[in-house]
Design a protein around this motif. Structure first.
Motif, mmCIF file in Angstrom:
data_model
loop_
_atom_site.group_PDB
_atom_site.id
_atom_site.type_symbol
_atom_site.label_atom_id
_atom_site.label_comp_id
_atom_site.label_asym_id
_atom_site.label_seq_id
_atom_site.Cartn_x
_atom_site.Cartn_y
_atom_site.Cartn_z
ATOM 1 N N GLN A 1 -20.207 3.394 9.759
ATOM 2 C CA GLN A 1 -19.717 4.658 10.286
ATOM 3 C C GLN A 1 -20.003 5.792 9.338
ATOM 4 O O GLN A 1 -19.595 5.773 8.187
ATOM 5 N N GLN B 1 -26.211 3.865 12.819
ATOM 6 C CA GLN B 1 -26.203 5.044 11.978
ATOM 7 C C GLN B 1 -27.593 5.313 11.393
ATOM 8 O O GLN B 1 -28.048 6.452 11.344
ATOM 9 N N HIS C 1 -20.493 8.212 19.610
ATOM 10 C CA HIS C 1 -20.950 8.692 18.301
ATOM 11 C C HIS C 1 -20.984 10.203 18.237
ATOM 12 O O HIS C 1 -22.018 10.807 17.929
#
Lengths: 329, 661
Positions: free
Chosen positions: B620, A90, A110
């Protein structure tokens, strides 16, 4: 130690200092030795037309293999200066926005990040496939597949649920998931396939791999989420369980998924700035393409204790044609 | 919790009766209402609050190039810290100024550290520094150790520059203290994982982000302890100085600061330790050094190599701990004694040492042999080989035994207890906990508890928070049990203390990532493993606090008891433990907070609940908001447990003082 003014303590304080000075004086006169900067040639790379490239390095060995080979070629054949940044996925994507990352070499899906940084902010773009095919699924240790050959069909999983009970699964079978960052539909799958299982989160890749390794070595039944390409499969060849086959669109609604994971064509992502820079390193990243076996070979060398650079050198020297093709495009 | 209730019953029986009454009501209601209003939330589900927090994160990312706060504030901070860190790296760890090596090579660094430790502390710690750092080099980790050293040094420097003045201010002003204290609580209990990703948005990927991540966790101790030191100035001294017409600045500079000096050095010590405990986490955002070695070996389950790096961190921590402790002793002695002769002798020694050090620095600047650590002797491979074979052996021979132990504890203790907390309706549990807080502590404690619990409901993670609470309490009970056994032993025997203490230091400073893999192998990916990690981290602190408390019990009291014919057991239970009640309270408080700080690490090995939520939020994008909410829930749990144990301890303390007039 309470300071006193006796002679003994005076000596104790000065002696080590004197000894050090004496030793130094001796070493100076005795061995001069090579001087810093004397024997080194001009520093290699770093300048020239390529400039410097910021590569994100994500935390798995397969990715490290990609990064090792691309950096080796960039440094030794193109004269670039490669800056490897060890980052989480990320954070790597965030780096496109802040200009701190030029390329990600192995991207697994993703879609949310792609939406944000490629579609909305337009700071990144797709740079084509790596040639590696990612396979996600449920796996069992090899001894278990040998013991119960029919366990690899999802329809029989409920029959074996008792085998997989643990202290964490509340009376059901345990399905062990790993790192929360990895793509998973397992919660929905268990529910929609009416399986008598509970998804338990190991929380990290290391915990998941350790669990599989222990399961095989102590012959303790276990079933869990896993993926290839992955160096560990060369150590313990886990056996994939067949879920209902994937068809296009069967995973469209996350909560309703009842089919296997699609094969992932792993791709490269680069920052828009880097793509427009005309750097030869960009052409290399765009051209970079190899197979799962290639990646595993390099990953295995790294795993065996070779340095990243040495592992890359070994592979590059054995596959000059392939490297040439990357650069030629 | 039960221990305190039991103590209470002896004094005021009706309190005990009420407590038992509340617990009975709870159990009764639990059997009827079990499973109702439990506020559970699925692993991938989010609430509207979580989505809003996500939007906040996106807003930061979108505005960072235009917002004046970034252009003129954050960017400036980043530049200053980047330059400082790069400069220190250029001195000791990275090739710099066109040279293939840093300015000071290994010989220079070892000489400066050895000499500095001698000058600030004593000869013994000087030698320890020299041997310790050479050992890191012999492990083949000189470069990595220096990267870690440079980053830690930068973080500690900034922490001290900001923290000491702030601590002094909080020391002289009650109002500042009231504002700063909750802020420091927040900085210390909010898990770093929560703000790691946003940090790289604000300060970019680079040394600044790593230093600031370290700083947020490491600065609070020095601020707190400095304030405490300033506050400790005896009022009579202040009054006496005041009557002589001393102005406020003079009072600070001439009276308060000199008297607080030793305490401040202890604060510096704690800040260094905290900074070193962040080495592995900072590596997640590209901080170079030993942390990276640990993380990379974790990916390939290479316990041995991770152990090498972990050992270097432990040694670095022990060296700095001993040096700062010796320095605080020296400060104290220098204040009390002032023999001129000794001082001048020392001065001569220091001058000679300084000349030697300068020589070493010159050599390491000029010659390759003194610049690059020699590779002839390799201690790293045998040590990592040994660590690997020990863990392999344990995994093969002990895993069945440890697995069974894990199952028994989980089924007979953890599961029922956790179910009691998570399956009770939230309002019932809130009522019970608030009532218990009121009985055992104070009305104020009860109010804090109520506020924290309601805010936890607000985070949307009630159920996860209660699972975490169950695991935390269980771990704390284990920690206290260990603390009592080893603490009493060490407090009563100096020899035991001398043998055990270094092991405790190692357990406390060894990065938990190093032992996660063997722990998972022994106890599977489970909540138990999370608890075990918490116990390993928290037990050393608790043992040390209890040992110090027991050792501080006045020898005359013990002599009197011995003369009266008491056995060792009687002395421990009737004299030493009752007289260290205050210390036991402090130990439990610290135990809870330390266990809670390992919740996230527990989430990495199957601990689930809030720890997992935080990790998922880091990994995430879509779960960032949920991770942040989980971090807040951890802070709230910490706040609640901290205030609660403090109010219980105060009550116990008041009673002890009362009964010993």
């Amino acid at each position: 130690m309470i300071p006193t003014s006796t002679n003994a303590s005076t000596r104790a304080r000065i002696l080590p200092g004197l000894a050090a000075v004496a030793a130094m004086a001796l070493s100076i006169s005795a061995c001069g030795g090579a001087k810093v900067g004397q024997d080194t040639a001009a520093p290699s790379g770093g300048s020239g037309k390529c400039g410097s490239v910021n590569l994100a390095v994500n935390a798995w060995v397969g990715y490290r293999a990609d990064a090792a080979v691309v950096s080796y070629v960039a440094e030794h054949q193109l004269g670039c200066k490669v800056v490897k940044k060890n980052l989480d996925e990320q954070v790597s994507w965030q780096g496109f926005g802040t200009g701190e990352v030029d390329a990600i070499l192995e991207n697994w899906g993703h879609e949310d990040l792609a939406q944000k940084y490629i579609t909305e902010q337009k700071v990144a773009q797709d740079a084509g496939q790596t040639g590696n095919i990612g396979v996600i699924g449920w796996y069992v240790p090899p001894f278990l597949a040998k013991e119960h050959p029919d366990i690899v069909d999802w329809k029989n999983l409920n029959k074996y649920a008792d085998l997989f009970k643990t202290s964490e699964s509340g009376g059901k079978g345990e399905l062990l998931d790993g790192d929360p960052g990895f793509v998973t539909n397992d919660g929905a799958l268990v529910k929609n396939l009416n399986l008598d299982y509970k998804v338990v989160y190991a929380g990290s890749e290391a915990a998941l791999i350790t669990s599989f390794r222990m399961a095989e070595s102590t012959q303790k039944p276990m079933i869990g989420y896993f993926y290839s390409p992955q160096w560990f499969l060369a150590d313990v060849p886990l056996v994939k369980v067949n879920l209902p086959p994937y068809t296009t669109g069967c995973d469209a609604v996350p909560a309703k998924v009842g089919c296997d994971y699609p094969p992932y064509n792993l791709n490269k992502v680069v920052s828009t700035k880097f793509a427009q820079s005309g750097s030869p390193a960009y052409r290399l990243v765009k051209g970079f393409h190899w197979t799962n076996d290639d990646q595993n070979a390099v990953a295995k060398s790294i795993q065996g204790g070779m340095s990243d650079d040495a592992a890359a050198k070994k592979w590059v020297e054995a596959n000059p044609g392939q490297v040439k093709a990357w650069l030629g495009s | 919790m039960t221990a305190i209730t039991a103590v209470r019953t002896g004094v005021r029986p009706f309190r005990g009766a009420i407590t038992i009454g509340v617990l009975l009501v709870w159990l009764l209601a639990f059997t009827v209402l079990r499973g109702q209003d439990t506020l559970t939330l699925g692993a991938a589900d989010v609430t509207s609050l979580h989505t809003r927090l996500n939007d906040l994160n996106d807003a930061v990312g979108a505005n960072r190039n235009s917002n004046p706060l970034f252009l003129y504030f954050f960017n400036e901070i980043r530049l200053v810290i980047d330059h400082l860190t790069l400069f220190i790296s250029a001195l000791v760890s990275q090739p710099s100024y066109g040279r293939p090596v840093p300015l000071a090579g290994w010989l220079g660094v070892v000489a400066v550290l050895g000499f500095g430790s001698w000058a600030l502390g004593n000869l013994k710690v000087g030698l320890l520094a020299v041997v310790g750092f050479i050992f890191m080099g012999l492990q083949g980790l000189w470069q990595e150790s220096m990267d870690t050293f440079a980053l830690t040094l930068a973080a500690v420097l900034v922490a001290l520059v900001v923290g000491i003045p702030l601590g002094v201010w909080a020391g002289v002003s009650d109002r500042v203290n009231r504002v700063v204290t909750p802020l420091l609580d927040f900085m210390q209990t909010m898990p770093t994982f929560v703000y790691l990703a946003p940090l790289t948005l604000v300060f970019l990927i680079g040394p600044a982000s790593a230093v600031i991540a370290t700083l947020i966790y490491a600065a609070p101790p020095v601020i707190r302890i400095t304030a405490h030191g300033i506050r400790q100035t005896p009022p009579e001294t202040v009054e006496a100085a005041g009557s002589l017409g001393t102005t406020r600045p003079q009072m600070l500079a001439k009276v308060m600061l000199p008297m607080a000096k030793r305490t401040i050095v202890i604060g510096v010590n704690q800040t260094i330790m905290a900074a070193l405990s962040m080495v592995t986490i900072a590596a997640l955002i590209d901080a170079p050094g030993l942390g990276r070695v640990v993380l990379q070996s974790l990916q390939s389950l290479d316990v041995g190599t991770a152990f090498n790096a972990g050992l270097s961190i432990v040694i670095m921590a022990i060296v700095f701990d001993r040096v700062t402790t010796a320095a605080s002793v020296r400060v104290e002695l220098a204040r009390r004694t002032g023999s001129e002769r000794a001082a001048s002798v020392r001065k001569v020694g220091l001058v000679v040492g300084a000349v030697g050090t300068a020589l070493c620095l010159y050599l390491s600047y000029t010659y390759v042999w003194a610049a690059e650590f020699p590779t002839g002797i390799d201690l790293g491979s045998p040590i990592s080989g040994f660590a690997t074979s020990v863990t392999d052996w344990a995994q093969v021979h002990l895993s069945v035994l440890t697995g069974d132990f894990k199952d028994v504890v989980t089924n007979d203790l953890l599961n029922p207890f956790q179910s009691l907390l998570t399956d009770s309706p939230w309002w019932l549990l809130t009522f019970v906990l608030v009532a218990l807080a009121a009985i055992a502590g104070s009305i104020r404690g009860a109010l804090t508890t109520a506020t924290c619990l309601l805010l936890i409901v607000g985070t949307g993670l009630w159920s996860d928070a209660m699972s975490t609470l169950a695991a935390t309490l269980l771990a704390t009970i284990a920690v206290m049990a260990l603390g009592l056994v080893f603490g009493v032993w060490m407090g009563r025997s100096r020899r035991a203390d001398r043998v055990i203490r270094p092991a405790l230091d190692a357990a406390q400073t060894m990065p938990s990532f190093v032992y996660l893999v063997p722990f998972v192998a022994l106890f599977a990916a489970s909540r138990f493993t999370g608890i075990a990690a918490g116990v390993v981290y928290a037990a050393p602190v608790v043992i040390k606090i209890i040992a110090d408390g027991i050792a501080a019990v006045s020898p005359t009291t013990i002599e009197a008891a011995t003369a009266a014919g008491s056995s060792s057991w009687q002395i421990i239970t009737k004299v030493q433990l009752p007289l260290s009640l205050r210390t036991l309270g402090l130990a439990m408080n610290q135990g809870l907070i330390y266990v809670l700080s390992m919740v996230v690490v527990g989430g990495l090995v199957g601990g689930g609940a809030l720890g997992y939520d935080v990790v998922a939020g880091f990994r995430q994008n879509a779960l960032f908001g949920k991770g942040l909410a989980a971090g807040l829930a951890i802070v709230l749990l910490g706040l609640m447990l901290d205030r609660l144990t403090q109010s219980v301890a105060r009550r116990a303390d008041a009673r002890t003082d009362h009964s010993h007039p």
